[in-house]
Design an enzyme around this catalytic site. Structure first.
Site, PDB file in Angstrom:
ATOM      1  N   HIS A 197     -27.397  35.458-131.833  1.00  0.00           N
ATOM      2  CA  HIS A 197     -26.510  34.332-132.123  1.00  0.00           C
ATOM      3  C   HIS A 197     -25.175  34.828-132.699  1.00  0.00           C
ATOM      4  CE1 HIS A 197     -25.594  30.135-132.807  1.00  0.00           C
ATOM      5  NE2 HIS A 197     -25.250  30.403-134.051  1.00  0.00           N
TER       6      HIS A 197
ATOM      7  N   SER B 260     -21.700  27.282-131.837  1.00  0.00           N
ATOM      8  CA  SER B 260     -22.842  26.962-132.687  1.00  0.00           C
ATOM      9  C   SER B 260     -22.819  25.487-133.095  1.00  0.00           C
ATOM     10  CB  SER B 260     -22.847  27.906-133.896  1.00  0.00           C
ATOM     11  OG  SER B 260     -24.084  27.883-134.558  1.00  0.00           O
TER      12      SER B 260
ATOM     13  N   ASP C 295     -31.108  34.358-128.840  1.00  0.00           N
ATOM     14  CA  ASP C 295     -30.605  33.280-129.684  1.00  0.00           C
ATOM     15  C   ASP C 295     -31.672  32.197-129.816  1.00  0.00           C
ATOM     16  OD1 ASP C 295     -29.120  30.950-130.649  1.00  0.00           O
ATOM     17  OD2 ASP C 295     -27.295  31.992-130.051  1.00  0.00           O
TER      18      ASP C 295
END
Length: 307
Positions: free
Chosen positions: A279, A156, A249
């Site tokens: 995600h 991320s 995502d």
């Protein structure tokens, strides 16, 4: 959101549909509160896991120039396959949350020593502070240990910091980086893509929260490549990359675009996309079948890069 739920792997349904309050909602108005909530969540998730049996050591490294020292935590497994290499790990958290005391970093310490970096975050520090911290660690590590291979890795926002640090290290003429492992990386401050406009539930990282995070993290005059790697005009000369993302995502399309740009620039890249996956899926639901496939693929990519 009905299309999203129809495509969602059932293994993630309960977590995604859990009732709030949601950390990402808190983050938009109360960063310290969101940080505390995330720390509590991580503690709950890891409470029943076996105690880490490797060596864990926290220490500072000098920053670049007049920058402050950079705090790191080094994880070293009991039996390390590639002790002459180093993995520099960058935690996730939307550039606003998280810390180097990261359970995810421990999982790769049987492959090589993992240096987990407490890079500077917003709102206290805007970009390019985080990338500078990582470049400081790269340079000190190369100078003091001269590892056979250095790998940048993170999920991320950590993947975004890794990508930006790879660009800054290239531009500085820094030590060679062997590989960049970018797990659903946060690369683009605009999210002007189809996936960037997906109708996502509040329990997962969504457009409104992400744009707020970018507004605090990116430079006030506009995001540079050292904040949002997607802004880079030239991707040539970067390390080979592994990029992984779920197809539910927010970052999916920007990750695909970045992989294609790397490939077009002559950079070897492997792109893995997992259907029905939101995600952070392989972290919050590691026992799901798709998570097991993803985590096995990540480990294989690292082993290949370290060998």
């Amino acid at each position: 959101m009905s299309k999203y739920l129809d495509r969602l792997d059932p293994a993630f349904h309960d977590a995604i549909m859990a009732e709030g309050p949601y950390i990402y909602d808190i983050l938009r108005t109360d960063v310290p509160g969101a940080r505390a909530a995330l720390a509590t969540l991580f503690a709950q998730m890891t409470a029943d896991l076996p105690k880490y049996e490797g060596h864990k050591d926290a220490y500072p490294m000098p920053g670049l120039g007049d920058d402050p020292d950079v705090a790191v935590i080094e994880y070293r497994g009991r039996d390390v396959l590639y002790p002459d290499c180093a993995i520099i790990w960058l935690h996730g958290g939307g550039y606003l949350m998280g810390s180097a005391d990261d359970f995810s970093a421990q999982g790769y310490s049987s492959l090589a020593p993992v240096i987990s970096v407490d890079y500077r975050m917003a709102p206290e520090d805007r970009a390019p502070a985080a990338a500078r911290d990582v470049c400081a660690v790269i340079e000190r590590l190369a100078e003091n240990r001269n590892p056979r291979k250095i790998i940048l890795a993170g999920p991320s926002a950590g993947g975004g910091v890794a990508a930006s640090a790879a660009l800054m290290n290239r531009d500085r003429g820094g030590p060679e980086i062997a590989f960049q492992l970018l797990l659903y990386p946060m690369l683009d401050d605009q999210h002007d893509t189809q996936s960037g406009h997906m109708d996502l539930p509040p329990s997962t990282w969504n457009r409104e929260t992400s744009l707020h995070a970018w507004s605090l993290y990116a430079e006030e005059e506009g995001a540079s490549a050292y904040a949002a790697a997607a802004r880079a005009a030239d991707l040539s000369g970067l390390p080979p990359a592994y990029i992984m993302c779920g197809d539910l995502d927010l970052f999916l399309d920007e990750n695909i675009a970045y992989a294609n740009r790397l490939r077009s620039s002559g950079v070897p890249v492997e792109l893995a996309i997992y259907p029905g996956a939101p995600h952070g899926f392989n972290g919050f639901a590691p026992q799901a079948a798709v998570s097991k496939r993803a985590n096995a693929s990540i480990r294989m990519a690292l082993e290949h890069a370290l060998s």
